[in-house]
Scaffold this motif. Structure first.
Motif, mmCIF file in Angstrom:
data_model
loop_
_atom_site.group_PDB
_atom_site.id
_atom_site.type_symbol
_atom_site.label_atom_id
_atom_site.label_comp_id
_atom_site.label_asym_id
_atom_site.label_seq_id
_atom_site.Cartn_x
_atom_site.Cartn_y
_atom_site.Cartn_z
ATOM 1 N N SER A 1 -6.570 -2.899 2.055
ATOM 2 C CA SER A 1 -5.500 -2.288 1.273
ATOM 3 C C SER A 1 -5.785 -2.436 -0.224
ATOM 4 O O SER A 1 -4.952 -2.968 -0.962
ATOM 5 C CB SER A 1 -4.155 -2.905 1.625
ATOM 6 O OG SER A 1 -4.159 -4.283 1.299
ATOM 7 N N PRO A 2 -6.963 -1.961 -0.670
ATOM 8 C CA PRO A 2 -7.279 -2.100 -2.092
ATOM 9 C C PRO A 2 -6.423 -1.176 -2.952
ATOM 10 O O PRO A 2 -5.975 -0.126 -2.505
ATOM 11 C CB PRO A 2 -8.757 -1.706 -2.173
ATOM 12 C CG PRO A 2 -8.960 -0.796 -1.026
ATOM 13 C CD PRO A 2 -8.036 -1.291 0.055
ATOM 14 N N ARG A 3 -6.214 -1.603 -4.182
ATOM 15 C CA ARG A 3 -5.437 -0.835 -5.149
ATOM 16 C C ARG A 3 -6.212 -0.770 -6.454
ATOM 17 O O ARG A 3 -6.975 -1.665 -6.759
ATOM 18 C CB ARG A 3 -4.096 -1.513 -5.423
ATOM 19 C CG ARG A 3 -3.247 -1.654 -4.205
ATOM 20 C CD ARG A 3 -1.932 -2.351 -4.522
ATOM 21 N NE ARG A 3 -1.100 -2.369 -3.344
ATOM 22 C CZ ARG A 3 -0.382 -1.343 -2.918
ATOM 23 N NH1 ARG A 3 -0.371 -0.226 -3.582
ATOM 24 N NH2 ARG A 3 0.342 -1.433 -1.831
ATOM 25 N N ILE A 4 -5.985 0.282 -7.196
ATOM 26 C CA ILE A 4 -6.441 0.341 -8.573
ATOM 27 C C ILE A 4 -5.209 0.008 -9.406
ATOM 28 O O ILE A 4 -4.209 0.717 -9.340
ATOM 29 C CB ILE A 4 -6.991 1.733 -8.951
ATOM 30 C CG1 ILE A 4 -8.188 2.114 -8.087
ATOM 31 C CG2 ILE A 4 -7.329 1.780 -10.437
ATOM 32 C CD1 ILE A 4 -9.464 1.412 -8.405
ATOM 33 N N ALA A 5 -5.279 -1.081 -10.139
ATOM 34 C CA ALA A 5 -4.143 -1.508 -10.959
ATOM 35 C C ALA A 5 -4.291 -0.928 -12.355
ATOM 36 O O ALA A 5 -5.392 -0.874 -12.903
ATOM 37 C CB ALA A 5 -4.089 -3.025 -11.015
ATOM 38 N N SER A 6 -3.180 -0.467 -12.893
ATOM 39 C CA SER A 6 -3.196 0.072 -14.249
ATOM 40 C C SER A 6 -1.931 -0.379 -14.967
ATOM 41 O O SER A 6 -1.005 -0.901 -14.361
ATOM 42 C CB SER A 6 -3.286 1.599 -14.231
ATOM 43 O OG SER A 6 -2.162 2.152 -13.591
ATOM 44 N N GLY B 1 -2.458 11.512 -1.275
ATOM 45 C CA GLY B 1 -3.411 11.873 -0.218
ATOM 46 C C GLY B 1 -4.849 11.770 -0.684
ATOM 47 O O GLY B 1 -5.727 11.323 0.057
ATOM 48 N N LEU B 2 -5.103 12.166 -1.915
ATOM 49 C CA LEU B 2 -6.454 12.082 -2.462
ATOM 50 C C LEU B 2 -6.885 10.625 -2.598
ATOM 51 O O LEU B 2 -8.018 10.267 -2.247
ATOM 52 C CB LEU B 2 -6.521 12.786 -3.818
ATOM 53 C CG LEU B 2 -7.879 12.760 -4.518
ATOM 54 C CD1 LEU B 2 -8.923 13.508 -3.695
ATOM 55 C CD2 LEU B 2 -7.770 13.366 -5.905
ATOM 56 N N LYS B 3 -6.001 9.780 -3.058
ATOM 57 C CA LYS B 3 -6.326 8.359 -3.198
ATOM 58 C C LYS B 3 -6.598 7.737 -1.836
ATOM 59 O O LYS B 3 -7.524 6.931 -1.689
ATOM 60 C CB LYS B 3 -5.199 7.627 -3.920
ATOM 61 C CG LYS B 3 -5.102 8.028 -5.369
ATOM 62 C CD LYS B 3 -3.844 7.509 -6.016
ATOM 63 C CE LYS B 3 -3.727 8.120 -7.406
ATOM 64 N NZ LYS B 3 -2.445 7.906 -8.016
ATOM 65 N N PHE C 1 -8.006 3.947 -1.471
ATOM 66 C CA PHE C 1 -7.238 3.032 -2.307
ATOM 67 C C PHE C 1 -5.860 3.590 -2.582
ATOM 68 O O PHE C 1 -5.569 4.741 -2.310
ATOM 69 C CB PHE C 1 -7.968 2.727 -3.628
ATOM 70 C CG PHE C 1 -8.025 3.882 -4.598
ATOM 71 C CD1 PHE C 1 -7.068 4.006 -5.598
ATOM 72 C CD2 PHE C 1 -9.019 4.839 -4.527
ATOM 73 C CE1 PHE C 1 -7.117 5.056 -6.506
ATOM 74 C CE2 PHE C 1 -9.081 5.894 -5.423
ATOM 75 C CZ PHE C 1 -8.125 6.001 -6.416
ATOM 76 N N HIS C 2 -5.013 2.735 -3.093
ATOM 77 C CA HIS C 2 -3.696 3.099 -3.599
ATOM 78 C C HIS C 2 -3.678 2.738 -5.070
ATOM 79 O O HIS C 2 -4.584 2.083 -5.568
ATOM 80 C CB HIS C 2 -2.592 2.346 -2.859
ATOM 81 C CG HIS C 2 -2.532 2.664 -1.404
ATOM 82 N ND1 HIS C 2 -1.971 3.810 -0.916
ATOM 83 C CD2 HIS C 2 -2.993 1.992 -0.327
ATOM 84 C CE1 HIS C 2 -2.073 3.828 0.399
ATOM 85 N NE2 HIS C 2 -2.698 2.733 0.784
ATOM 86 N N GLU C 3 -2.649 3.140 -5.763
ATOM 87 C CA GLU C 3 -2.557 2.823 -7.180
ATOM 88 C C GLU C 3 -1.285 2.044 -7.452
ATOM 89 O O GLU C 3 -0.240 2.323 -6.876
ATOM 90 C CB GLU C 3 -2.579 4.099 -8.013
ATOM 91 C CG GLU C 3 -2.764 3.841 -9.478
ATOM 92 C CD GLU C 3 -3.062 5.110 -10.252
ATOM 93 O OE1 GLU C 3 -3.813 5.014 -11.218
ATOM 94 O OE2 GLU C 3 -2.532 6.170 -9.889
ATOM 95 N N ASN D 1 -9.742 -5.054 -10.752
ATOM 96 C CA ASN D 1 -10.311 -3.706 -10.687
ATOM 97 C C ASN D 1 -11.830 -3.721 -10.572
ATOM 98 O O ASN D 1 -12.409 -2.851 -9.919
ATOM 99 C CB ASN D 1 -9.878 -2.878 -11.897
ATOM 100 C CG ASN D 1 -8.443 -2.414 -11.781
ATOM 101 O OD1 ASN D 1 -7.849 -2.401 -10.714
ATOM 102 N ND2 ASN D 1 -7.860 -2.046 -12.906
ATOM 103 N N ALA D 2 -12.488 -4.702 -11.183
ATOM 104 C CA ALA D 2 -13.949 -4.792 -11.079
ATOM 105 C C ALA D 2 -14.369 -5.002 -9.627
ATOM 106 O O ALA D 2 -15.324 -4.360 -9.150
ATOM 107 C CB ALA D 2 -14.474 -5.921 -11.959
ATOM 108 N N GLN D 3 -13.667 -5.859 -8.913
ATOM 109 C CA GLN D 3 -13.993 -6.088 -7.505
ATOM 110 C C GLN D 3 -13.672 -4.869 -6.649
ATOM 111 O O GLN D 3 -14.432 -4.515 -5.747
ATOM 112 C CB GLN D 3 -13.238 -7.319 -6.982
ATOM 113 C CG GLN D 3 -13.654 -8.600 -7.634
ATOM 114 C CD GLN D 3 -15.152 -8.827 -7.533
ATOM 115 O OE1 GLN D 3 -15.726 -8.773 -6.447
ATOM 116 N NE2 GLN D 3 -15.786 -9.060 -8.661
#
Length: 119
Positions: free
Chosen positions: A39-44, A57-59, A64-66, A85-87
């Motif tokens: 369940s990886p996420r890109i955090a912003s 849907g694209l993510k 990943f999720h955001e 985010n690097a990992q």
């Protein structure tokens, strides 16, 4: 005397860990856990860009999720997010191929342009 030394060392280690963002939601360790749980996420942080269901849907297609933290964040949170985010980027490069980000951004631009046409 031993209690003072132990307390001082614990305090110093705690401050160092806090500075590297290890007491925040997003950090190196939580990235490894999220990858393990698939369940990886890109955090912003900052203002989120509203895209809606097509972007979700694209993510998911790219694995990943955001998560957007918001605008008010601290230095340790930023360092934790960068480590997280690097990992996640390493994981997604293995999963989707080296140039996955370019493909993802091209598809995202296409979705955004299509959504803007109908507004």
């Amino acid at each position: 005397m031993t209690r003072i030394k132990t307390g001082t060392i614990t305090l110093i280690v705690g401050i160092i860990l806090r500075q590297f963002g290890l007491f925040t939601r997003f950090n190196y360790l939580t990235a490894k856990i999220d990858i393990w749980r698939d369940s990886p996420r890109i955090a912003s942080y900052g203002l989120p860009y509203p895209c809606g269901v097509p972007c979700i849907g694209l993510k998911e297609k790219y694995g990943f999720h955001e998560s957007n933290i918001g605008c008010l964040i601290t230095g340790p949170q930023i360092r934790g997010i960068n480590a997280y985010n690097a990992q996640i980027e390493k994981y997604l490069s293995k999963r989707n191929g080296k140039d996955w980000r370019k493909k993802y951004l091209a598809e995202l631009d296409s979705l955004i342009n299509n959504n803007n046409r109908f507004e």
